[in-house]
Design a protein around this motif. Structure first.
Motif, mmCIF file in Angstrom:
data_model
loop_
_atom_site.group_PDB
_atom_site.id
_atom_site.type_symbol
_atom_site.label_atom_id
_atom_site.label_comp_id
_atom_site.label_asym_id
_atom_site.label_seq_id
_atom_site.Cartn_x
_atom_site.Cartn_y
_atom_site.Cartn_z
ATOM 1 N N SER A 1 -14.989 4.732 2.197
ATOM 2 C CA SER A 1 -14.190 5.293 3.286
ATOM 3 C C SER A 1 -13.539 6.607 2.847
ATOM 4 O O SER A 1 -13.425 6.906 1.649
ATOM 5 C CB SER A 1 -13.101 4.307 3.702
ATOM 6 O OG SER A 1 -12.127 4.183 2.674
ATOM 7 N N LYS A 2 -13.114 7.379 3.827
ATOM 8 C CA LYS A 2 -12.397 8.623 3.524
ATOM 9 C C LYS A 2 -11.126 8.328 2.739
ATOM 10 O O LYS A 2 -10.735 9.103 1.858
ATOM 11 C CB LYS A 2 -12.055 9.355 4.818
ATOM 12 C CG LYS A 2 -13.258 9.939 5.536
ATOM 13 C CD LYS A 2 -12.830 10.710 6.778
ATOM 14 C CE LYS A 2 -14.038 11.335 7.480
ATOM 15 N NZ LYS A 2 -13.644 12.088 8.702
ATOM 16 N N GLU A 3 -10.499 7.203 3.057
ATOM 17 C CA GLU A 3 -9.267 6.840 2.364
ATOM 18 C C GLU A 3 -9.528 6.512 0.902
ATOM 19 O O GLU A 3 -8.741 6.896 0.017
ATOM 20 C CB GLU A 3 -8.607 5.641 3.065
ATOM 21 C CG GLU A 3 -8.055 5.918 4.441
ATOM 22 C CD GLU A 3 -9.129 6.057 5.515
ATOM 23 O OE1 GLU A 3 -8.827 6.642 6.577
ATOM 24 O OE2 GLU A 3 -10.268 5.568 5.284
ATOM 25 N N GLU A 4 -10.613 5.818 0.631
ATOM 26 C CA GLU A 4 -10.965 5.483 -0.751
ATOM 27 C C GLU A 4 -11.279 6.737 -1.553
ATOM 28 O O GLU A 4 -10.866 6.875 -2.715
ATOM 29 C CB GLU A 4 -12.157 4.523 -0.772
ATOM 30 C CG GLU A 4 -11.797 3.121 -0.299
ATOM 31 C CD GLU A 4 -13.009 2.262 -0.002
ATOM 32 O OE1 GLU A 4 -12.856 1.030 0.042
ATOM 33 O OE2 GLU A 4 -14.113 2.824 0.217
ATOM 34 N N LYS B 1 -6.828 12.288 -5.201
ATOM 35 C CA LYS B 1 -5.390 12.523 -5.289
ATOM 36 C C LYS B 1 -4.787 11.913 -6.542
ATOM 37 O O LYS B 1 -3.921 12.518 -7.189
ATOM 38 C CB LYS B 1 -4.692 11.952 -4.052
ATOM 39 C CG LYS B 1 -3.177 12.162 -4.062
ATOM 40 C CD LYS B 1 -2.541 11.602 -2.798
ATOM 41 C CE LYS B 1 -1.030 11.805 -2.811
ATOM 42 N NZ LYS B 1 -0.381 11.241 -1.590
ATOM 43 N N TRP C 1 -7.974 1.141 -8.320
ATOM 44 C CA TRP C 1 -8.953 1.779 -7.421
ATOM 45 C C TRP C 1 -10.300 1.061 -7.419
ATOM 46 O O TRP C 1 -10.833 0.751 -6.349
ATOM 47 C CB TRP C 1 -9.135 3.239 -7.816
ATOM 48 C CG TRP C 1 -9.959 4.022 -6.837
ATOM 49 C CD1 TRP C 1 -9.573 4.435 -5.580
ATOM 50 C CD2 TRP C 1 -11.293 4.494 -7.032
ATOM 51 N NE1 TRP C 1 -10.595 5.125 -4.975
ATOM 52 C CE2 TRP C 1 -11.663 5.178 -5.845
ATOM 53 C CE3 TRP C 1 -12.210 4.405 -8.079
ATOM 54 C CZ2 TRP C 1 -12.921 5.767 -5.684
ATOM 55 C CZ3 TRP C 1 -13.456 4.991 -7.932
ATOM 56 C CH2 TRP C 1 -13.803 5.668 -6.742
ATOM 57 N N ALA D 1 -10.216 9.845 -0.803
ATOM 58 C CA ALA D 1 -8.986 10.634 -0.912
ATOM 59 C C ALA D 1 -8.074 10.071 -1.998
ATOM 60 O O ALA D 1 -7.427 10.830 -2.743
ATOM 61 C CB ALA D 1 -8.260 10.660 0.430
ATOM 62 N N ASP D 2 -8.016 8.764 -2.107
ATOM 63 C CA ASP D 2 -7.198 8.117 -3.133
ATOM 64 C C ASP D 2 -7.683 8.509 -4.525
ATOM 65 O O ASP D 2 -6.880 8.784 -5.428
ATOM 66 C CB ASP D 2 -7.266 6.605 -2.950
ATOM 67 C CG ASP D 2 -6.268 5.858 -3.833
ATOM 68 O OD1 ASP D 2 -5.248 6.449 -4.214
ATOM 69 O OD2 ASP D 2 -6.522 4.673 -4.129
ATOM 70 N N ARG E 1 -7.854 20.788 0.182
ATOM 71 C CA ARG E 1 -7.666 20.566 1.627
ATOM 72 C C ARG E 1 -8.473 21.599 2.414
ATOM 73 O O ARG E 1 -9.133 21.271 3.408
ATOM 74 C CB ARG E 1 -6.182 20.682 1.954
ATOM 75 C CG ARG E 1 -5.805 20.352 3.386
ATOM 76 C CD ARG E 1 -5.804 18.848 3.602
ATOM 77 N NE ARG E 1 -5.181 18.528 4.870
ATOM 78 C CZ ARG E 1 -3.879 18.253 5.002
ATOM 79 N NH1 ARG E 1 -3.098 18.210 3.936
ATOM 80 N NH2 ARG E 1 -3.387 17.971 6.173
#
Length: 262
Positions: free
Chosen positions: A68-71, A77, A117, A73-74, A249
């Motif tokens: 996912s995008k969240e995974e 970051k 993660w 991005a984590d 970004r």
């Protein structure tokens, strides 16, 4: 020397042929991951790009078919610079790595990246490669398996090495000066979406162009303290804390530059 069977060579031939005729990098990233799923079975994977800005390597535009995008991005970051395979990215030529050759079980299982993660996604082993043009890092591919699925084999390591060499040659031809987008232009577009003021937008463009706070103060005829206030304000609005995050970004919101014409 690792020996591959006819089926593996046939799959490699198809992957290599397709990658050398593809100029759209996002399509290329997607195709490579799709074909790797059949060649080297895995649970998770991503293929990102990299450029260098003010001496800092910035990874951007990751493509994944199973994360996912969240995974993603984590990871970028919180973990990319503490990843236990990050040393392989300091080389100046393409590198193939299998993380089990680099760390033992206790180190892996006590690391933040594994506990926070990888483990929630049920991934344990990783296999990866870097893509270079000369001594410039242009991208990387990382594949993951669960502990139950077992580690990557020597033949799978060898097959990824072949693909990495061809990707490096293809990227070197298409983007001989690197995968560098026009960040300054994209900063202006991002300003409207993120609610930045005109001054914050100007400063974002200048940061994207590689200028320091001191240089920005001279260009805009304002004090360096005023520049810092505007920088802190745009960081708050974008929910970021560093120039590297700002660059990523901007990178992630656009495609890379047009490849060279034949």
């Amino acid at each position: 020397m690792i020996t591959l069977d006819n089926s593996q060579w046939n799959q490699l031939d198809e992957i290599i042929l397709n990658l050398h005729i593809q100029k759209d990098v996002t399509i290329l990233q997607t195709q490579i991951l799709e074909q790797l799923a059949g060649l080297i079975p895995h649970r998770r994977s991503f293929f990102d790009l990299c450029t260098t800005q003010n001496g800092q390597r910035v990874f951007f535009a990751p493509v994944s078919l199973n994360m996912s995008k969240e995974e993603l991005a984590d990871y970028y970051k919180n973990y990319q610079y503490s990843d236990y395979v990050v040393w392989s990215f300091s080389n100046h030529s393409s590198t193939i790595y299998r993380d089990s050759d680099m760390i033992g079980r206790p180190v892996r299982e006590n690391s933040d990246i594994y506990r926070q993660w990888m483990k929630p996604m049920d991934i344990y082993y990783s296999l990866g490669c870097t893509i270079f043009s000369g001594n410039q890092l242009l991208g990387s591919i990382t594949l993951f398996r669960s502990e139950q699925e077992g580690d990557f084999t020597d033949s799978e390591l060898a097959m990824l090495e072949v693909i990495s060499r061809h990707l490096s040659a293809h990227f070197s031809f298409l983007w001989p000066y690197g995968t560098v987008p026009n960040l300054a232009a994209n900063a202006a577009k991002a300003a409207g979406r993120e609610g930045l003021s005109s001054r914050e937008s100007e400063i974002a463009e200048l940061i994207a162009a590689g200028h320091s706070n001191s240089e920005i103060s001279q260009i805009l005829f304002i004090s360096e303290n005023t520049v810092k206030k505007h920088v802190n304000s745009l960081y708050r609005k974008l929910h970021i804390t560093s120039r590297t995050q700002l660059l990523r970004r901007l990178y992630d919101q656009m495609s890379i530059g047009t490849p060279r014409e034949e």
